[in-house]
Scaffold this active site. Structure first.
Site, short mmCIF file in Angstrom:
data_model
loop_
_atom_site.label_atom_id
_atom_site.label_comp_id
_atom_site.label_asym_id
_atom_site.label_seq_id
_atom_site.Cartn_x
_atom_site.Cartn_y
_atom_site.Cartn_z
N ASP A 134 42.49 38.14 39.12
CA ASP A 134 43.77 37.31 38.50
C ASP A 134 45.12 38.00 38.49
O ASP A 134 45.26 39.24 38.35
CB ASP A 134 43.47 37.04 36.96
N HIS A 163 48.39 35.69 47.23
CA HIS A 163 46.92 35.77 47.46
C HIS A 163 47.01 36.46 48.69
O HIS A 163 45.78 37.14 48.92
CB HIS A 163 46.79 34.19 47.58
N LEU A 170 25.15 46.85 50.61
CA LEU A 170 26.00 46.37 49.36
C LEU A 170 25.90 44.49 49.40
O LEU A 170 26.00 43.91 50.61
CB LEU A 170 27.42 46.39 49.57
C1 FPP Z 1 43.87 34.31 40.94
O1 FPP Z 1 45.17 34.64 40.59
C2 FPP Z 1 43.64 34.34 42.22
C3 FPP Z 1 42.88 33.12 42.98
C4 FPP Z 1 42.94 31.94 42.43
C5 FPP Z 1 42.53 33.40 44.25
C6 FPP Z 1 41.93 34.84 44.74
C7 FPP Z 1 42.09 35.02 46.09
C8 FPP Z 1 42.30 35.96 46.79
C9 FPP Z 1 42.30 37.56 46.15
C10 FPP Z 1 42.45 36.28 48.29
C11 FPP Z 1 41.26 35.72 49.20
C12 FPP Z 1 39.96 36.46 48.71
C13 FPP Z 1 39.13 36.44 49.28
C14 FPP Z 1 37.48 36.75 48.61
C15 FPP Z 1 38.65 35.63 50.82
P1 FPP Z 1 46.39 33.48 40.16
O2 FPP Z 1 46.92 32.65 41.27
O3 FPP Z 1 45.62 32.73 39.13
O4 FPP Z 1 47.83 34.56 39.63
P2 FPP Z 1 48.38 34.12 38.43
O5 FPP Z 1 47.70 33.97 36.97
O6 FPP Z 1 49.57 35.16 38.45
O7 FPP Z 1 49.20 33.00 38.45
#
Ligand code: FPP
Length: 251
Positions: free
Chosen positions: A26, A43, A137
């Protein structure tokens, strides 16, 4: 409690590793906003933290790493953001799978894949098939996953087995229920990490976290690196896991 293992010479080594770690990644959006950029920039930056976590888990012989990439509730985000996330998954699958395979990583994508673009689903299936015999893994990517979805699926599957006469209702117990969940073949979840400062589980591994240790950090996901992972493992080693017993019974 000693958090680091000592070898014969008494020097500090790595702490004892958990077998199965899950991460709620997050803070991508806030990380990007702090830099005056679009959320999707966060992201993209988060992919490097995924790489670092996989590297850490593999190097330190953690058996399974489960990453929450996209929850069943994330569809509610603005369409542009959902679409960038989908493109990113496709891109990452294309660019990283060979490397994962060369490093002995077995990849599994867990969740309801039915709403995903068939091309993405095909890429997922190909990647899983390519890496299925790897043993270094087990990397699980939870995509369109929800803990309640997992529990409902297990209940449906057991109900179908009862309806078809393959299972007696009295044989439904914690073991048979667990065997019907999405992570049935994995060690119990030892450690659940959440970055980004929030202290909630957000419908992640509800069944699996019954006896997990929780580690919450304010670090935003794109800043999470191998040292951050080590901090989480050190904290895990400081916990006394009693599984319902009293302290004297587990020492
Ligand atoms: C949460 O941060 C993150 C996500 C919903 C997406 C996670 C994706 C990645 C790390 C990239 C790709 C990963 C893979 C495994 C291919 P948020 O957007 O909720 O952040 P915020 O709370 O600051 O708004």
């Amino acid at each position: 409690m000693d958090t680091l293992n000592k070898d014969d010479s008494g020097s500090d080594q790595m702490p004892k590793m958990p077998e199965h770690v899950a991460i709620i990644m997050d803070g991508n959006g806030r990380w990007a906003k702090q830099k005056g950029k679009l959320r999707t920039f966060g992201h993209k930056a988060g992919v490097e933290s995924v790489r670092a976590s996989v590297r850490f888990a593999r190097t330190h012989k953690i058996t399974a790493l489960t990453l929450f990439a996209f929850s069943s509730e994330n569809w509610k985000r603005p369409q542009d953001e959902v679409s960038v996330l989908m493109k990113l998954f496709k891109l990452v699958l294309t660019s990283e799978v060979k490397k994962l395979h060369a490093n002995g990583v077995r990849l599994k994508v867990v969740g309801d894949l039915s709403p995903f673009d068939p091309k993405l689903v095909q890429k997922i299936k190909d990647a899983e098939a390519l890496t299925q015999n790897n043993t270094e893994l087990q990397l699980n990517i939870a995509a369109n996953y929800g803990g309640r979805w997992d529990i409902v699926n297990a209940a449906q599957s057991l109900a179908q087995q009862v309806a078809s006469g393959k299972l007696n209702p009295e044989d439904i117990n914690e073991t048979s229920f667990n065997a019907n969940t999405a992570f049935a073949d994995l060690p119990a979840l030892d450690l659940l990490i959440r970055t980004g400062g929030e202290k909630r589980i957000s419908n992640f591994l509800l069944w699996q976290c019954a006896y997990s240790e929780f580690y919450f950090t304010d670090t935003l996901w794109p800043d999470f690196n191998e040292n951050s992972f080590l901090d989480a493992v050190i904290s895990f080693n400081e916990r006394q896991r009693r599984f319902g017993k009293i302290s004297e019974q587990v020492i």
